[in-house]
Design an enzyme around this catalytic site. Structure first.
Site, short mmCIF file in Angstrom:
data_model
loop_
_atom_site.label_atom_id
_atom_site.label_comp_id
_atom_site.label_asym_id
_atom_site.label_seq_id
_atom_site.Cartn_x
_atom_site.Cartn_y
_atom_site.Cartn_z
N LYS A 118 -41.23 -6.12 -17.47
CA LYS A 118 -42.53 -5.45 -17.69
C LYS A 118 -43.22 -5.99 -18.94
O LYS A 118 -44.23 -5.45 -19.38
CB LYS A 118 -42.31 -3.95 -17.87
N ARG A 161 -27.10 -14.59 -23.54
CA ARG A 161 -27.44 -15.94 -23.07
C ARG A 161 -28.95 -16.01 -22.91
O ARG A 161 -29.57 -15.10 -22.36
CB ARG A 161 -26.77 -16.25 -21.72
N HIS A 189 -22.71 -23.48 -26.80
CA HIS A 189 -22.03 -22.59 -25.85
C HIS A 189 -20.59 -22.48 -26.38
O HIS A 189 -19.66 -23.08 -25.85
CB HIS A 189 -22.07 -23.21 -24.45
N1 CP Z 1 -19.93 -22.86 -17.67
C1 CP Z 1 -20.84 -21.89 -17.54
O1 CP Z 1 -21.47 -21.48 -18.50
O2 CP Z 1 -20.96 -21.39 -16.26
P1 CP Z 1 -21.95 -20.22 -15.83
O3 CP Z 1 -23.35 -20.73 -15.98
O4 CP Z 1 -21.60 -19.91 -14.40
O5 CP Z 1 -21.71 -19.06 -16.75
#
Ligand code: CP
Length: 317
Positions: free
Chosen positions: A88, A110, A138
């Protein structure tokens, strides 16, 4: 147990010491057997609340953070951005402040933009764990990769690791380069010149080299890590076609034969079979891709435990 990790947030590998990385991996080792039990649950995080806030698609990371929280008896809540008030028009900061007001102990985030977890860490009372921010880092992927390598090679120091493919867009490559070189491995990267950024050359003294070809990178290595072609982050033509990419840069059995006889193959997933990796390699005995997924749960148990339980209170920092 002495706390091996004294930070509130896990935002990346770059700023961690080798001792902190090893501390997280050793904590993960101590949690490993829980996932093999018939009743896969211990009370370590009973009463803690974890929110998974994913602005990008995920199968492995989101599911394993949820399983990790549940195996430690924490309450886990998944926010689906498409059905939340983000749809929204609510801003990232207002979303974060709203969730923070519900007093979670940890928010796992994320986002497609680099730096979002760092932004949330500045405004949130909860611990923030980076589950992938744009092309930046990551960290839990690199930790689970390291756990998989240690399982199969019993060490990291002294190993030769090739990281191949789309280095430019890969947060997995960045976190792995930081982690592996901190722990004493040497890393060779290779891929199309358009997908291997020039600034990687400046890290050479830290144990990284940029190979001139995929074959040169693979020669004599202990670990071959092949990266996904990230179609969602490619806003210009970095290579002519996917089929040409497969021919020149894909990991085939012939190319893998250049590595050591006992070399293992890793891929963070999701795989583009027939493009960056041939199915015969992905499904071979050398492939430890499903071990990576398995240790993803274990490593995330350790990270959640350290972020919410085995950490000093914010006031102690
Ligand atoms: N490796 C990894 O981050 O996979 P996903 O995008 O499925 O979380």
């Amino acid at each position: 147990m002495e706390k091996p990790f004294h930070r509130r947030d896990l935002l990346g590998i770059k700023d961690l010491s080798a001792e902190e990385v090893l501390g997280i991996l050793d904590t993960a080792e101590s949690f490993r057997e829980i996932s093999s039990r018939e009743i896969k649950k211990v009370p370590a995080l009973r009463g803690k609340t974890i929110i998974n806030l994913f602005f990008e698609a995920s199968t492995r990371t989101r599911t394993s953070f949820e399983l990790a929280a549940k195996r430690l008896s924490a309450d886990a809540v998944n926010i689906s951005v498409s059905t939340s008030s983000v749809a929204k028009g609510e801003t990232l900061v207002d979303t974060a402040l709203t969730l923070d007001a519900m007093q979670p102990d940890c928010i796992v985030v994320r986002h497609s933009s680099a730096g979002v977890p760092h932004q949330l860490a500045r405004i949130s009372k909860a611990a923030i764990v980076n589950a992938g921010d744009g092309t930046n880092e990551h960290p839990t992927q690199a930790l689970l990769d390291a756990m998989t390598i240690r399982e199969h090679k019993q060490r990291i120091a002294g190993l030769k690791v090739a990281i191949l493919g789309d280095i430019l867009h890969s947060r997995v490559a960045r976190s792995n380069i930081h982690l592996l070189t901190k722990l004493g491995a040497t890393v060779r990267v290779a891929g199309p010149r358009t997908l291997v950024p020039e600034d990687f050359e400046s890290l050479v003294e830290e144990g990284l080299t940029v190979a001139q070809s995929v074959e040169e990178a693979i020669e004599g290595t202990d670990v071959v890590m092949i990266l996904r072609i990230q179609k969602e982050r490619q806003d210009s033509a970095f290579f002519p076609t996917l089929s040409e990419y497969a021919v020149h840069y894909g990991l085939t059995s012939e190319r893998l034969a250049l590595a050591k006889d006992d070399a293992i193959v890793l891929h963070p997933g999701p795989m583009n079979r027939g493009i960056e990796i041939a199915s015969e390699v992905a499904d071979s005995a050398r492939s430890q891709i499903l071990d990576q997924v398995k240790y993803g749960v274990t490593v995330r148990m350790a990270v959640l435990y350290l972020a919410t339980g085995g950490r000093p209170a914010r006031d102690d920092e």
